[in-house]
Design a protein around this motif. Sequence first.
Motif, PDB file in Angstrom:
ATOM      1  N   GLY A 134     -22.461 -12.021  91.898  1.00 34.95           N
ATOM      2  CA  GLY A 134     -22.530 -11.955  90.441  1.00 34.95           C
ATOM      3  C   GLY A 134     -21.326 -11.282  89.817  1.00 34.95           C
ATOM      4  N   PRO A 135     -21.274 -11.321  88.489  1.00 28.67           N
ATOM      5  CA  PRO A 135     -20.109 -10.771  87.772  1.00 28.67           C
ATOM      6  C   PRO A 135     -20.127  -9.247  87.763  1.00 28.67           C
ATOM      7  CG  PRO A 135     -21.731 -11.584  86.212  1.00 28.67           C
ATOM      8  CD  PRO A 135     -22.281 -11.864  87.567  1.00 28.67           C
ATOM      9  N   PHE A 136     -18.959  -8.658  87.426  1.00 28.40           N
ATOM     10  CA  PHE A 136     -18.822  -7.200  87.430  1.00 28.40           C
ATOM     11  C   PHE A 136     -19.759  -6.533  86.427  1.00 28.40           C
ATOM     12  CE2 PHE A 136     -16.567  -3.716  85.147  1.00 28.40           C
ATOM     13  CZ  PHE A 136     -16.902  -2.729  86.063  1.00 28.40           C
ATOM     14  N   ALA A 137     -19.762  -7.034  85.208  1.00 30.73           N
ATOM     15  CA  ALA A 137     -20.589  -6.394  84.184  1.00 30.73           C
ATOM     16  C   ALA A 137     -21.718  -7.337  83.780  1.00 30.73           C
ATOM     17  CB  ALA A 137     -19.736  -6.046  82.976  1.00 30.73           C
ATOM     18  N   GLU A 138     -22.923  -6.812  83.760  1.00 27.48           N
ATOM     19  CA  GLU A 138     -24.064  -7.612  83.316  1.00 27.48           C
ATOM     20  C   GLU A 138     -24.134  -7.547  81.798  1.00 27.48           C
ATOM     21  OE1 GLU A 138     -26.051  -9.732  84.588  1.00 27.48           O
ATOM     22  OE2 GLU A 138     -25.574  -9.463  86.723  1.00 27.48           O
ATOM     23  N   THR A 139     -23.570  -8.529  81.127  1.00 23.66           N
ATOM     24  CA  THR A 139     -23.668  -8.558  79.676  1.00 23.66           C
ATOM     25  C   THR A 139     -24.210  -9.917  79.274  1.00 23.66           C
ATOM     26  OG1 THR A 139     -21.403  -9.341  79.587  1.00 23.66           O
ATOM     27  CG2 THR A 139     -21.734  -6.995  79.245  1.00 23.66           C
ATOM     28  N   LYS A 140     -24.677  -9.998  78.046  1.00 22.18           N
ATOM     29  CA  LYS A 140     -25.215 -11.267  77.570  1.00 22.18           C
ATOM     30  C   LYS A 140     -24.105 -12.307  77.437  1.00 22.18           C
ATOM     31  CE  LYS A 140     -28.555 -11.364  74.125  1.00 22.18           C
ATOM     32  NZ  LYS A 140     -29.018 -10.734  72.904  1.00 22.18           N
TER      33      LYS A 140
END
Lengths: 119, 410
Positions: free
Chosen positions: A69-75
């Motif tokens: 998954g991506p580094f930052a969990e953002t919308k």
Amino acid sequence: MQYLALIYAEDGAGPQYGTPEFEGYMAGFFAANKAYEEAGVMRGGNALQATSTATSVRIRDGKTETMDGPFAETKERLGGYYLLDCKDLDEAIKMAELIPTAHHGTIELRPIMEIPGDG
Amino acid sequence: MPAPDLERRISQIMREDRGRLLAALIRSLGDFDLAEDALQDATERALIHWTRSGLPTRPDAWLLQVARRAAIDRIRKAKRFKGLANDITRLMEEDEDARSQAPPEIPDDRLRLIFTCCHPALEQKTRIALTLRTIGGLTTKEIARAFLDNDAAMGQRLSRAKAKISAARIPYRVPDRADWDGRLNSVLTVIYLIFNEGWTAGPGEAPIRSGLCNEGIWLARMLCDLAPNDPEIEGLLALMVLSHARARARFDESGALVPLDTQDRTLWDTALIDEGLAILDRAVSRRLPGPFQVQAAIGALHIQAETPEDTDWMQILALYNRLLALAPSPVVRLNRAVALAEIGALTEARSALNALGADLADYQPFHAALAELARRDGDRLVARNAYETAIRLSVNEGEKNWLRAQRDRV
């Protein structure tokens, strides 16, 4: 000065693949590409695959850790970028306005750091 | 010249010329921080030099030249980047040019400066702070006090902004005609917010806060000189001058706020009223209407009424309709609702207000207007509750006192 235009949008926002609106959306990108070429600002750009294909890598205590998954969990997810060579921020903003995602997502403009003695 | 007189003279020169000098230095140095530091060096040297040898014929030209040399010294000392050698050469050439001829008129770059300070890529509060610092010449400490912020946070905000201007290359330029309206609106909004911050200050507060009204008017006058014949700049100036004309009548001796309809109209400043009306006339005659002109026209209608009962509310309502078309916002809708109530359309006014509850939940004037309408309707419970909310939201003692008195009347 070079600016990286980072294209962010929420998953599922904007025109969906397979709809007539999507064709218009893509046409917007082609128009932007053409405008960038004509203005001589285009230095590169790509669309990215979905964040579900992302892998994050870091090294802690000498050990490589990989994460799904991506580094930052953002919308809002990073979906692509352009690298544009503009004379100042005003020109970069005008160029960013041409990216069709700006209508439902956000374009983040980041100036590229100029390292003294380089090139 | 004795030192105290000289210090006063220097601070006067700095008050009048700082913006112009700074704008010229930023243009040749391309760096806000370096320009400010160099100008600071020059004022310190002026104090020493002028005490010894008296005031030069052109103090502003003297300061500019000394500041330019101070900048060269600073760049040399820093020696961080090879690339700066070019800057030094160019600056020294400018210095030579300046020395070889009578000091030229310093070109006025303040218009560039204010457009850069109010650039939409900066946060609103940062635009305000930067404008007050660079054009208004307020110190960081004064700005912090004026906006009830702490010094360190304000200092950081200013230095982050200056770093962004240079790093992201926010241009030092007056926008093209195509971008003029939008960018000018950002500048005018900043000036109006400065004025309003002063307007909301109570009589017991630091004078620097109420001084912001004069600061806003001063900035708009400067803008009128730099970009003459622009009706929206004139509209903003008229709006502020017409409001400021009522300043003396706004608080009673106890420090309580006196609302417009009970103000002693003999305390209004007739010279300012005449000036404001003349500026507005000039703006309107250009036949390019805009939101600031409409707001000034509303202010003019209020101030031209001999008594509160003479106020032409029909005309005011029409102007709010106009404003709603030009620049819709919940606050404009609120004021329109108040005008509706004043012409007796109470039902329409209440339904307009009710539609704004979500948008203006934290806006004191909304609750005060709701309370007043409910009181007129005989709805005592709603009125008292709304006054309580308004009192809680008010940040100004004079205003709170007035609201309490209104609540007790219900």
